[in-house]
Structure formats: C-alpha cells, structure tokens
Design an enzyme around this catalytic site. Structure first.
Site, PDB file in Angstrom:
ATOM      1  N   ASP A   1      20.892  44.899  55.321  1.00 57.06           N
ATOM      2  CA  ASP A   1      20.077  46.108  55.198  1.00 57.06           C
ATOM      3  C   ASP A   1      18.957  46.123  56.413  1.00 57.06           C
ATOM      4  O   ASP A   1      18.074  45.030  56.709  1.00 57.06           O
ATOM      5  CB  ASP A   1      18.946  45.718  53.860  1.00 57.06           C
ATOM      6  CG  ASP A   1      17.903  46.757  54.101  1.00 57.06           C
ATOM      7  OD1 ASP A   1      17.972  47.635  54.658  1.00 57.06           O
ATOM      8  OD2 ASP A   1      17.104  46.457  53.101  1.00 57.06           O
TER       9      ASP A   1
ATOM     10  N   TYR B   1      14.624  63.399  62.382  1.00 56.33           N
ATOM     11  CA  TYR B   1      16.105  62.754  62.909  1.00 56.33           C
ATOM     12  C   TYR B   1      16.031  62.774  64.717  1.00 56.33           C
ATOM     13  O   TYR B   1      16.316  61.582  65.094  1.00 56.33           O
ATOM     14  CB  TYR B   1      17.313  63.263  62.509  1.00 56.33           C
ATOM     15  CG  TYR B   1      18.417  63.071  63.017  1.00 56.33           C
ATOM     16  CD1 TYR B   1      19.093  61.813  62.524  1.00 56.33           C
ATOM     17  CD2 TYR B   1      19.205  63.633  63.965  1.00 56.33           C
ATOM     18  CE1 TYR B   1      20.185  61.317  63.068  1.00 56.33           C
ATOM     19  CE2 TYR B   1      20.174  63.187  64.400  1.00 56.33           C
ATOM     20  CZ  TYR B   1      20.804  61.986  64.127  1.00 56.33           C
ATOM     21  OH  TYR B   1      22.253  61.543  64.400  1.00 56.33           O
TER      22      TYR B   1
END
Length: 303
Positions: A66, A158
């Site tokens: 992760d 983004y």
C-alpha cells in the site's frame, strides 16, 4: 540491446499487477532482471508474478504494498531485497486517474489521488533513495504523465499530482546524482490500459500520443539499462508537440488545444464505462495488516 542486458538487476515495481506495471515487469524479466511486483491487490500480484516467472524463467515475486502507508512500503522494499537478494531499482508506477469536473470531485477522491500519485512517489523515493545513497548506487524511475507538463480539463487534480511528480524528479535528478543515485521521470501520454477506459482519444491524439503499455515498458527498460536519468516523454513525438507550444501565450495554447479537440478527451468521459475502474481505485484502502509474501518464486537459467 541483447535479450539479457538487464541480467542481475533486482527491480521493484509498484502497481505492478496490471497495466504499465505488469508490462514492465514482463519485459524486465524477459531481459534478465529479477522482479518484485508490488500491488495493493496481493492476489493479482501473485498471479501476475507466477505467469511472468513461468513465461520467462526469471525470479519474480508478487508482494502486497500500500503505497499510501509508509510502513507497508518499507516492508515491501525489505521483502523485495530479501527475496531478490538485493535491490538496484525502484519503479514508482502506482497511480490512479479519476475523471470528471473539478467542482464535482469529492474531497475523498482528491485525497486518494494525492496520497497515491504524490505521497506514494515521495515515500518510495525517500525509502529507496536512502538505501541506494548508502551504497553509492541505485536507480529510481518515477512514472509521471504528459498531464504533468500540459494540463487538461476533467482531470485537474490528476494533472496537479503529475506536475508534482515531474517537479520532484527534476529536483532529485540533480540532488541525488552526487550520491550515485540515478533518477528518471517517464511521462507517458494516452496508454491503452484500464486507466483510460471510457475516454475517446480523437484521430489527432491517436497519431501522436496513443500507445500500448509495452511502449512505456520499453522506455523504462532502456532508461535502466543505460542508467539514463532525467525526463522523457513517451512517445517522443507527443512531447515534442507539447513542448513546441510551451513558448506561446497560455490562452493561445488553450485555443489550439481546443481546435484540435484535446480539451474534450478527458472532460467528456463515459463514466458508465469507467465505473469498474473507479470502484476499484477510489475506494478507501482497508486497514493495514502485517505484511506477508504472497507471490510465487521460480528460479531458472535463461537461454
């Protein structure tokens, strides 16, 4: 270059279970490297690792990571080093791209992008960079995007995240070189993966910027094999086009983008087609569990 020009290299790849990451792992293994595929989807990481190992005869591990959790990231790098017998390269590939109007984006989705696309790359660069600098050698490859040098509507956060990756790489390329650490930033354009599901690149985009993940993988492999740091767009022609417009006034650039239909590619996405991707990438990460190796290892000689 020869088929085994990366023989002996030990390489870790985040987001390696699918898309660009899986294509890169496959190519690197095929060229002689030992690879540690890291992904939040431990089961898929193991499956991808087993498939690549069986196809190439290379040593390939599938590990859970992760990238938003520093402890998990460090455990992943520890497991990669232990399983591969060392670590020469980290490819920070994990990233997500939600689409839609900025004003409609939830704070949760915004935070998710920043956690994965920015903080994950920073964390990986720190953790690997410290290991590499202590040895006086190593290579960090950060995957950015052409959205990090030329922003587009519909993917505002983004774009911000990839601008950050480009800036980080430019600074680290200078700062870590004296310590023996090479830093490369790869900026792909529209890559034919699940990340662009529901987008409709027009004819012009397809001519100068629509590529397969294997093309990005080749650029990553060449940078590692040649120990080439710095910034590179993939494909090169797309970067040349964007950089040629940079000296122009911003409003004029935007008018050209609009005339070529570039502003609509990411703004007018088909969210019904993107539903599965968004469900997988935008949901909160489950609470961290103790790290364990889930991949398949296979060793063998190469022909």
């Amino acid at each position: 270059m020869s088929r085994t020009d990366l023989a002996g290299k030990k390489i870790a790849i985040t987001g390696g279970a699918r898309g660009i990451g899986a294509a890169t792992a496959r190519l690197l293994a095929d060229r002689g490297a030992a690879v540690a595929i890291g992904d939040i989807d431990a089961e898929l990481a193991a499956e991808t690792a087993a498939q690549i190992s069986a196809a190439t005869g290379a040593r390939v591990h599938g590990l859970k990571v992760d990238v938003t959790d520093r402890v998990s990231f460090e455990q992943y790098l520890d497991a990669a080093e232990s399983g591969l017998g060392g670590l020469d390269v980290l490819v920070n590939n994990a990233g997500i791209m939600p689409t839609g109007e900025f004003l409609d984006e939830s704070d949760t989705v915004t935070d998710r992008q920043l956690d994965i696309n920015v903080r994950g790359v920073i964390t990986g660069s720190k953790l690997a960079g410290r290991r590499f600098a202590g040895r006086g050698r190593g290579h960090i490859v950060n995957i950015a995007s052409v959205a990090g040098i030329s922003a587009a509507p519909g993917v505002a956060v983004y774009c911000a995240s990839k601008y950050a990756v480009v800036g980080l790489g430019a600074a680290l390329h200078q700062e870590l070189a004296p310590k023996g650490v090479t830093v490369t930033t790869i900026a792909p354009s529209f890559v034919n993966t699940e990340l662009i599901a529901g987008l409709s690149p027009n004819w012009f985009v397809r001519q100068i910027g629509f590529i397969e993940p294997e093309t990005v993988a080749a650029a990553i492999a060449e940078a590692i094999a040649g120990r080439r740091g710095g910034f590179r767009t993939v494909p090169k022609i797309g970067g040349v086009f964007l950089r040629a417009l940079m000296p122009l006034p911003e409003n004029l650039r935007n008018s050209i983008y609009g005339a070529l239909g570039l502003q609509h590619v990411t703004l007018n996405s088909d969210e019904s087609v993107r539903a599965a991707y968004r469900e997988r990438t935008e949901k909160p990460t489950p609470a961290a569990e103790p790290e364990k190796q889930t991949g398949t290892r296979k060793t063998g000689t190469r022909s």
